[in-house]
Design a protein around this motif. Structure first.
Motif, PDB file in Angstrom:
ATOM      1  N   ASN A   1     -13.861  17.551   6.317  1.00 37.01           N
ATOM      2  CA  ASN A   1     -13.826  16.334   5.517  1.00 37.01           C
ATOM      3  C   ASN A   1     -12.434  15.715   5.587  1.00 37.01           C
ATOM      4  OD1 ASN A   1     -14.830  14.340   3.678  1.00 37.01           O
ATOM      5  ND2 ASN A   1     -16.170  15.901   2.799  1.00 37.01           N
ATOM      6  N   ASN A   2     -12.236  14.628   4.853  1.00 34.50           N
ATOM      7  CA  ASN A   2     -10.955  13.934   4.845  1.00 34.50           C
ATOM      8  C   ASN A   2     -10.040  14.476   3.748  1.00 34.50           C
ATOM      9  OD1 ASN A   2     -11.722  12.562   2.329  1.00 34.50           O
ATOM     10  ND2 ASN A   2     -13.121  11.408   3.609  1.00 34.50           N
ATOM     11  N   TRP A   3      -8.795  14.012   3.733  1.00 36.60           N
ATOM     12  CA  TRP A   3      -7.818  14.469   2.732  1.00 36.60           C
ATOM     13  C   TRP A   3      -8.312  14.270   1.290  1.00 36.60           C
ATOM     14  CZ3 TRP A   3      -3.901  17.579   3.537  1.00 36.60           C
ATOM     15  CH2 TRP A   3      -3.182  17.556   4.739  1.00 36.60           C
ATOM     16  N   PRO A   4      -8.734  13.047   0.901  1.00 38.38           N
ATOM     17  CA  PRO A   4      -9.135  12.854  -0.500  1.00 38.38           C
ATOM     18  C   PRO A   4     -10.318  13.718  -0.930  1.00 38.38           C
ATOM     19  CG  PRO A   4      -8.620  10.750   0.484  1.00 38.38           C
ATOM     20  CD  PRO A   4      -8.663  11.749   1.604  1.00 38.38           C
ATOM     21  N   SER A   5     -11.306  13.883  -0.050  1.00 42.31           N
ATOM     22  CA  SER A   5     -12.468  14.696  -0.417  1.00 42.31           C
ATOM     23  C   SER A   5     -12.101  16.177  -0.482  1.00 42.31           C
ATOM     24  CB  SER A   5     -13.604  14.485   0.591  1.00 42.31           C
ATOM     25  OG  SER A   5     -14.096  13.163   0.516  1.00 42.31           O
ATOM     26  N   PHE A   6     -11.274  16.625   0.452  1.00 46.10           N
ATOM     27  CA  PHE A   6     -10.799  18.006   0.461  1.00 46.10           C
ATOM     28  C   PHE A   6     -10.079  18.318  -0.847  1.00 46.10           C
ATOM     29  CE2 PHE A   6      -7.505  21.057   2.432  1.00 46.10           C
ATOM     30  CZ  PHE A   6      -8.329  22.165   2.258  1.00 46.10           C
ATOM     31  N   GLU A   7      -9.322  17.344  -1.322  1.00 47.41           N
ATOM     32  CA  GLU A   7      -8.547  17.537  -2.556  1.00 47.41           C
ATOM     33  C   GLU A   7      -9.385  17.347  -3.817  1.00 47.41           C
ATOM     34  OE1 GLU A   7      -7.055  15.843  -6.003  1.00 47.41           O
ATOM     35  OE2 GLU A   7      -7.138  14.370  -4.389  1.00 47.41           O
ATOM     36  N   SER A   8     -10.106  16.216  -3.920  1.00 43.22           N
ATOM     37  CA  SER A   8     -10.809  15.884  -5.167  1.00 43.22           C
ATOM     38  C   SER A   8     -11.944  16.855  -5.475  1.00 43.22           C
ATOM     39  CB  SER A   8     -11.363  14.451  -5.113  1.00 43.22           C
ATOM     40  OG  SER A   8     -12.387  14.333  -4.145  1.00 43.22           O
ATOM     41  N   SER A   9     -12.529  17.431  -4.432  1.00 46.20           N
ATOM     42  CA  SER A   9     -13.619  18.390  -4.616  1.00 46.20           C
ATOM     43  C   SER A   9     -13.115  19.758  -5.045  1.00 46.20           C
ATOM     44  CB  SER A   9     -14.389  18.552  -3.296  1.00 46.20           C
ATOM     45  OG  SER A   9     -13.505  19.050  -2.293  1.00 46.20           O
ATOM     46  N   GLY A  10     -11.807  19.977  -4.877  1.00 45.46           N
ATOM     47  CA  GLY A  10     -11.228  21.288  -5.176  1.00 45.46           C
ATOM     48  C   GLY A  10     -11.420  22.285  -4.045  1.00 45.46           C
ATOM     49  N   HIS A  11     -11.940  21.834  -2.904  1.00 45.25           N
ATOM     50  CA  HIS A  11     -12.195  22.759  -1.793  1.00 45.25           C
ATOM     51  C   HIS A  11     -10.906  23.408  -1.295  1.00 45.25           C
ATOM     52  CE1 HIS A  11     -16.177  20.481  -0.693  1.00 45.25           C
ATOM     53  NE2 HIS A  11     -16.207  21.052  -1.876  1.00 45.25           N
ATOM     54  N   PHE A  12      -9.778  22.706  -1.463  1.00 47.14           N
ATOM     55  CA  PHE A  12      -8.494  23.271  -1.028  1.00 47.14           C
ATOM     56  C   PHE A  12      -8.137  24.529  -1.830  1.00 47.14           C
ATOM     57  CE2 PHE A  12      -7.262  20.727  -4.635  1.00 47.14           C
ATOM     58  CZ  PHE A  12      -6.139  21.347  -5.177  1.00 47.14           C
ATOM     59  N   GLU A  13      -8.758  24.703  -2.976  1.00 48.23           N
ATOM     60  CA  GLU A  13      -8.494  25.890  -3.794  1.00 48.23           C
ATOM     61  C   GLU A  13      -9.114  27.147  -3.185  1.00 48.23           C
ATOM     62  OE1 GLU A  13      -8.764  23.263  -7.949  1.00 48.23           O
ATOM     63  OE2 GLU A  13     -10.251  24.812  -7.499  1.00 48.23           O
ATOM     64  N   VAL A  14     -10.163  26.966  -2.373  1.00 46.09           N
ATOM     65  CA  VAL A  14     -10.865  28.127  -1.799  1.00 46.09           C
ATOM     66  C   VAL A  14     -10.779  28.174  -0.273  1.00 46.09           C
ATOM     67  CG1 VAL A  14     -12.463  28.459  -3.711  1.00 46.09           C
ATOM     68  CG2 VAL A  14     -13.052  26.826  -1.903  1.00 46.09           C
ATOM     69  N   ALA A  15     -10.239  27.120   0.340  1.00 49.29           N
ATOM     70  CA  ALA A  15     -10.083  27.085   1.793  1.00 49.29           C
ATOM     71  C   ALA A  15      -8.612  26.803   2.102  1.00 49.29           C
ATOM     72  CB  ALA A  15     -10.977  26.000   2.402  1.00 49.29           C
ATOM     73  N   GLY A  16      -7.906  27.808   2.543  1.00 48.76           N
ATOM     74  CA  GLY A  16      -6.450  27.711   2.676  1.00 48.76           C
ATOM     75  C   GLY A  16      -5.928  27.216   4.002  1.00 48.76           C
ATOM     76  N   TYR A  17      -6.828  26.825   4.929  1.00 51.34           N
ATOM     77  CA  TYR A  17      -6.402  26.345   6.238  1.00 51.34           C
ATOM     78  C   TYR A  17      -7.054  24.997   6.538  1.00 51.34           C
ATOM     79  CZ  TYR A  17      -5.304  31.329   6.642  1.00 51.34           C
ATOM     80  OH  TYR A  17      -4.831  32.589   6.416  1.00 51.34           O
ATOM     81  N   TYR A  18      -6.240  24.015   6.928  1.00 51.50           N
ATOM     82  CA  TYR A  18      -6.741  22.669   7.207  1.00 51.50           C
ATOM     83  C   TYR A  18      -6.191  22.225   8.559  1.00 51.50           C
ATOM     84  CZ  TYR A  18      -8.164  17.818   6.052  1.00 51.50           C
ATOM     85  OH  TYR A  18      -8.762  16.576   6.031  1.00 51.50           O
TER      86      TYR A  18
END
Length: 326
Positions: free
Chosen positions: A209-226
């Protein structure tokens, strides 16, 4: 006493909102899966303000964000039958219904975001908007969906080999599934709302996904590699139910269409700011962002996807027109 004042204030606010809504002869119900404050949500709110002003308060838009009316697949069906009047939707779920949307959903079809804007603001974009109508929708405008890249919780993805065997969530679109297969990964179509828990519990390894969706969904909290491979730059679309559209006068139809188009530059400005803020937040959280990646093998692997999905002369011509756009 304090509680009574709070309750009284809430009741007055509710009454004021009801009176404001009551002033409109028609309130269009609009759906979005993104949270309040997200650029697409705010763009439709802006459209509503323009429409209310230009119709002297006769037509309003009420935006239901955060998937309040359901996930995209469900809201698309509701929109067709006029249960929902308007819908901001990702292009992927339309791929199997509106053939023309396949073209802008192809990996690496756009040279960059600016190129995508020129294409979608031009004749190709107009042709795609018109293609929705035979299927029960009226295409109003295109919003940005950003550049989509891979993220996961297992390891850094630095090459096409790193994707081999990984379970990656994709939208419910044949093109997206075939893209992942071509890259050697296991495509896992899932509703957007199920991604966080699925990564957390190991049902999938990651998503894209894109930066805003990766962030707003909270997915960055459980996926540590982008990994910034930017395999897709897919615009999103704002559609209206043809059933709801047909209830409008020709004058009001023109007002709705123009307000939608006038919301696009506002959305794009908010999108740029939101991308920057989201990237800063994700990086500050300690996510490892991989920028050094050779895209050539990824792009070469897409030949099979183009061969399978760009089959008609109409679609081949559209791809050629996109590539010919300066």
């Amino acid at each position: 006493m304090k509680l009574m004042k709070t309750l009284t204030g809430a009741l007055l606010a509710t009454a004021a909102m009801a009176m404001a809504a009551g002033a409109c002869e028609m309130t269009l119900k609009s759906s979005d899966t993104h949270p309040d404050g997200y650029p697409t949500v705010e763009a439709v709110k802006h459209m509503g303000k323009l429409l209310e002003e230009r119709t002297d308060g006769r037509i309003c838009i009420e935006v239901f964000h955060s998937a309040q009316l359901g996930q995209e697949k469900d809201t698309i069906e509701q929109t067709k039958f006029g249960v929902i009047d308007m819908n901001r939707v990702s292009m992927g779920p339309f791929n199997n219904l509106v053939e023309e949307t396949k073209v802008v959903s192809l990996p690496y079809v756009f040279k960059g975001v600016d190129h995508m804007h020129r294409v979608m603001d031009g004749p190709v974009g107009e042709d795609i908007l018109k293609a929705f109508e035979p299927h029960g929708y009226v295409g109003l405008a295109f919003y940005d969906g950003g550049s989509r890249s891979f993220y996961n919780k297992v390891k850094p993805i630095k090459s096409i080999e790193d994707l081999a065997g990984m379970k990656i969530r994709v939208m419910q679109s044949d093109i997206f599934v075939d893209m992942m297969t071509a890259l050697g990964a296991n495509a896992t179509p899932l509703p957007y709302g199920e991604v966080y828990s699925s990564i957390q519990t190991g049902v999938i390894d990651g998503a894209e996904n894109n930066w805003p969706s990766f962030e707003s969904s909270g997915h960055f909290e459980v996926a540590g590699y982008y990994t910034l491979d930017e395999h897709l730059i897919v615009p999103e679309v704002l559609v209206m139910s043809k059933a709801s559209w047909d209830k409008l006068s020709a004058e009001d139809q023109t007002a709705v269409r123009q307000a939608a188009k006038d919301s696009v530059p506002v959305m794009r400005e908010m999108w740029v700011a939101r991308e920057k803020a989201s990237e800063e937040k994700v990086r500050a959280a300690g996510v490892e962002v991989i920028t050094e990646i050779d895209k050539a093998p990824f792009m070469a692997a897409m030949d099979s996807v183009y061969e399978k999905h760009v089959t008609s002369d109409k679609l081949k011509d559209m791809v050629a027109r996109i590539r010919a756009t300066d």
